[in-house]
Design a protein around this motif. Structure first.
Motif, mmCIF file in Angstrom:
data_model
loop_
_atom_site.group_PDB
_atom_site.id
_atom_site.type_symbol
_atom_site.label_atom_id
_atom_site.label_comp_id
_atom_site.label_asym_id
_atom_site.label_seq_id
_atom_site.Cartn_x
_atom_site.Cartn_y
_atom_site.Cartn_z
ATOM 1 N N LEU A 79 38.991 66.056 55.061
ATOM 2 C CA LEU A 79 40.220 65.333 55.396
ATOM 3 C C LEU A 79 40.832 64.716 54.138
ATOM 4 N N ILE A 80 40.024 64.050 53.341
ATOM 5 C CA ILE A 80 40.542 63.400 52.131
ATOM 6 C C ILE A 80 41.007 64.445 51.123
ATOM 7 N N LYS A 81 40.333 65.568 51.070
ATOM 8 C CA LYS A 81 40.775 66.659 50.196
ATOM 9 C C LYS A 81 42.169 67.132 50.615
ATOM 10 N N SER A 82 42.364 67.328 51.920
ATOM 11 C CA SER A 82 43.660 67.820 52.397
ATOM 12 C C SER A 82 44.764 66.792 52.184
ATOM 13 N N ILE A 83 44.452 65.506 52.372
ATOM 14 C CA ILE A 83 45.444 64.447 52.137
ATOM 15 C C ILE A 83 45.812 64.387 50.657
ATOM 16 N N SER A 84 44.829 64.540 49.791
ATOM 17 C CA SER A 84 45.084 64.526 48.344
ATOM 18 C C SER A 84 46.018 65.655 47.938
ATOM 19 N N ILE A 85 45.752 66.837 48.465
ATOM 20 C CA ILE A 85 46.604 67.994 48.165
ATOM 21 C C ILE A 85 48.010 67.790 48.731
ATOM 22 N N GLU A 86 48.080 67.228 49.926
ATOM 23 C CA GLU A 86 49.383 66.960 50.551
ATOM 24 C C GLU A 86 50.193 65.953 49.727
ATOM 25 N N ASN A 87 49.522 64.911 49.225
ATOM 26 C CA ASN A 87 50.220 63.923 48.388
ATOM 27 C C ASN A 87 50.756 64.557 47.109
ATOM 28 N N GLU A 88 49.980 65.477 46.549
ATOM 29 C CA GLU A 88 50.428 66.186 45.340
ATOM 30 C C GLU A 88 51.666 67.025 45.660
ATOM 31 N N LYS A 89 51.646 67.684 46.803
ATOM 32 C CA LYS A 89 52.779 68.534 47.191
ATOM 33 C C LYS A 89 54.043 67.708 47.424
ATOM 34 N N LYS A 90 53.889 66.491 47.961
ATOM 35 C CA LYS A 90 55.046 65.615 48.166
ATOM 36 C C LYS A 90 55.760 65.354 46.849
ATOM 37 N N ARG A 91 54.977 65.127 45.811
ATOM 38 C CA ARG A 91 55.592 64.855 44.506
ATOM 39 C C ARG A 91 56.276 66.097 43.953
ATOM 40 N N VAL A 92 55.632 67.236 44.174
ATOM 41 C CA VAL A 92 56.218 68.493 43.704
ATOM 42 C C VAL A 92 57.569 68.733 44.381
ATOM 43 N N ASN A 93 57.657 68.467 45.658
ATOM 44 C CA ASN A 93 58.849 68.806 46.437
ATOM 45 C C ASN A 93 59.954 67.759 46.398
ATOM 46 N N ASN A 94 59.636 66.518 46.040
ATOM 47 C CA ASN A 94 60.618 65.443 46.215
ATOM 48 C C ASN A 94 61.034 64.692 44.952
ATOM 49 N N TYR A 95 60.318 64.871 43.844
ATOM 50 C CA TYR A 95 60.616 64.025 42.679
ATOM 51 C C TYR A 95 60.781 64.850 41.407
ATOM 52 N N GLU A 96 61.915 64.662 40.767
ATOM 53 C CA GLU A 96 62.188 65.390 39.532
ATOM 54 C C GLU A 96 61.220 64.994 38.425
ATOM 55 N N TRP A 97 60.807 63.722 38.430
ATOM 56 C CA TRP A 97 59.932 63.249 37.355
ATOM 57 C C TRP A 97 58.570 63.951 37.333
ATOM 58 N N TYR A 98 58.221 64.657 38.421
ATOM 59 C CA TYR A 98 56.917 65.321 38.479
ATOM 60 C C TYR A 98 56.777 66.363 37.363
ATOM 61 N N SER A 99 57.861 67.050 37.053
ATOM 62 C CA SER A 99 57.809 68.108 36.031
ATOM 63 C C SER A 99 58.190 67.608 34.644
ATOM 64 N N SER A 100 58.301 66.299 34.496
ATOM 65 C CA SER A 100 58.653 65.748 33.187
ATOM 66 C C SER A 100 57.602 66.120 32.146
#
Length: 332
Positions: A161-182
């Motif tokens: 469960l914590i593994k999946s939540i961690s991956i999901e949190n990473e994906k949120k940043r990828v999909n929603n924040y420009e600063w992720y690829s800074s």
């Protein structure tokens, strides 16, 4: 020998000594039966020896897996002791821009995406269960305890469960924040730092992660204690043939933390730590109940509320940090 018996029978028949012949025949039958019984006894003993030898070998393999699990559990708890401290700082808004820019805490920007895997090794246990019908009775209660241990999967479910939540949190940043690829380092990424300091969504993310971690800590600890108890039983069954150093039983030199502890902000709140049969117990001056402190390492312990107690030694001064609250040893 057979030829000799045949000659004796023929001689008795030829001399018509029927009574002696019958006695001899009965004796010969009894001798044969006795020989068969002795052979069966030796064969059974040999089979029992082989079964005992095989079971002992399987138990040793299971013990190795339990040792590995206990060591891994201690690593997970050590990992979570740091995570618990970081989440407390995030949720209670105790972090500053400088904490991020100066990297005051390792992996601070990965608090909700950084996880540790794990699980129970089952090969040795499965091999043991496959031969359950031939295992001697003296091992049956230990096998039952092992079955309960391996059938309980809450710990491993939380790992996933914590593994999946961690991956999901990473994906949120990828999909929603420009600063992720800074291209700038995390400690210089102003937009990311601003998100982690001020955005309510990040605080919610951290709080949810913290709740999952707190629940997982309890399951890790319960599984670890079960594994330790089973390991002690196996050690006893094998006549203490396991290495004591490998049992990972909580027998550390705890003299440095035995005594009374106070906090400067709460001078009337006193924690007393005592030792009883190589186990640590604590109580407070507002509650007479004693609770056990479970040992994780020489300087890390966990209480019944799943809060970590870390012993910090600097310049001959000893302190205890419970999450982010610091206690000093009373000089009284």
């Amino acid at each position: 020998m057979i030829t000799l018996f045949r000659k004796i029978r023929q001689n008795l028949l030829m001399t018509k000594k029927i009574g002696r012949y019958l006695k001899y025949a009965i004796g010969e039958i009894l001798l044969v039966v006795l020989g068969i019984l002795i052979a069966l006894y030796i064969n059974n003993k040999n089979q029992d020896y082989q079964v005992e030898k095989r079971t002992t070998s399987l138990m040793r393999e299971v013990a190795k897996d339990l040792e590995y699990f206990i060591a891994m559990s201690n690593n997970q708890l050590e990992f979570y002791s740091y995570k618990q401290r970081i989440f407390d700082l995030i949720i209670n808004e105790k972090l500053t821009y400088e904490d991020y820019s100066k990297s005051s805490y390792p992996n601070l920007t990965n608090a909700t995406t950084w996880y540790l895997g794990g699980g129970k090794k089952r090969v040795a246990y499965n091999n043991l269960i496959s031969e359950i019908n031939s295992i001697p009775n003296k091992y049956k209660s230990t096998v039952s305890a092992l079955s309960n241990f391996y059938d309980n999967k809450f710990n491993e479910d939380y790992i996933e469960l914590i593994k999946s939540i961690s991956i999901e949190n990473e994906k949120k940043r990828v999909n929603n924040y420009e600063w992720y690829s800074s291209k700038v380092p995390d400690n210089q990424n102003n937009e990311m730092i601003d998100f982690m300091l001020n955005d309510f969504r990040y605080k919610n993310e951290a709080k949810y992660y913290y709740v999952l971690v707190s629940q997982h800590i309890g399951f890790i600890l319960k599984d670890k204690i079960r594994a330790q108890k089973i390991l002690k039983k196996i050690d006893s069954l094998l006549n203490n043939s396991l290495e004591k150093s490998n049992l990972r039983i909580d027998l550390n030199d705890n003299n440095s933390i035995i005594g009374q502890w106070t906090n400067n902000d709460y001078p009337n709140y006193i924690i007393s730590i005592s030792d009883n049969n190589n186990k640590l117990f604590y109580q407070t001056n507002i509650d007479s109940t004693k609770f056990e402190l479970n040992t994780i390492s020489d300087n890390l312990f966990i209480d019944n509320d799943n809060s970590f107690w870390r012993v910090e030694k600097t310049n001959e001064e000893v302190k205890i940090r419970i999450v982010n609250i610091e206690f000093n040893k009373s000089k009284k």
